[in-house]
Design a protein around this motif. Sequence first.
Motif: not given
Length: 109
Positions: A44-67
């Motif tokens: 949810d928005f709260s979970m997303f906004s409480n993550m460190e930006p670097a963590q969010r970025d690395s998750i999105q990057k890995a998802l896109n690259e691996d996919g």
Amino acid sequence: MSRGRLRVSLNKKYDNVWILWSNKYHKLRQNMIFSTVRVIRSWDFSMFSNMEPAQRDSIQKALNEDGQKLVDEGDSNDPDLKQLQEEITYCNKLFQDFLKRMKSDEGEL
């Protein structure tokens, strides 16, 4: 059985095992990405906004690259890979929507 026939038989069995392993490994990677997608979709928005930006970025990057790597390796007519692409697109939109909301909330402060 002659040595030549035995060698051909062993090579054929090796090739069959290699194909089977490759297919199973591909499916395992695909399932891991689908699992990551399920986790992201549960945010949810709260979970997303409480993550460190670097963590969010690395998750999105890995998802896109691996996919993308998995899609590139697979058959373009594979319905599972088409579904995977759709799910990744959805996750990227979710990231964008959450980021827009964060910027909007910051502007209200």
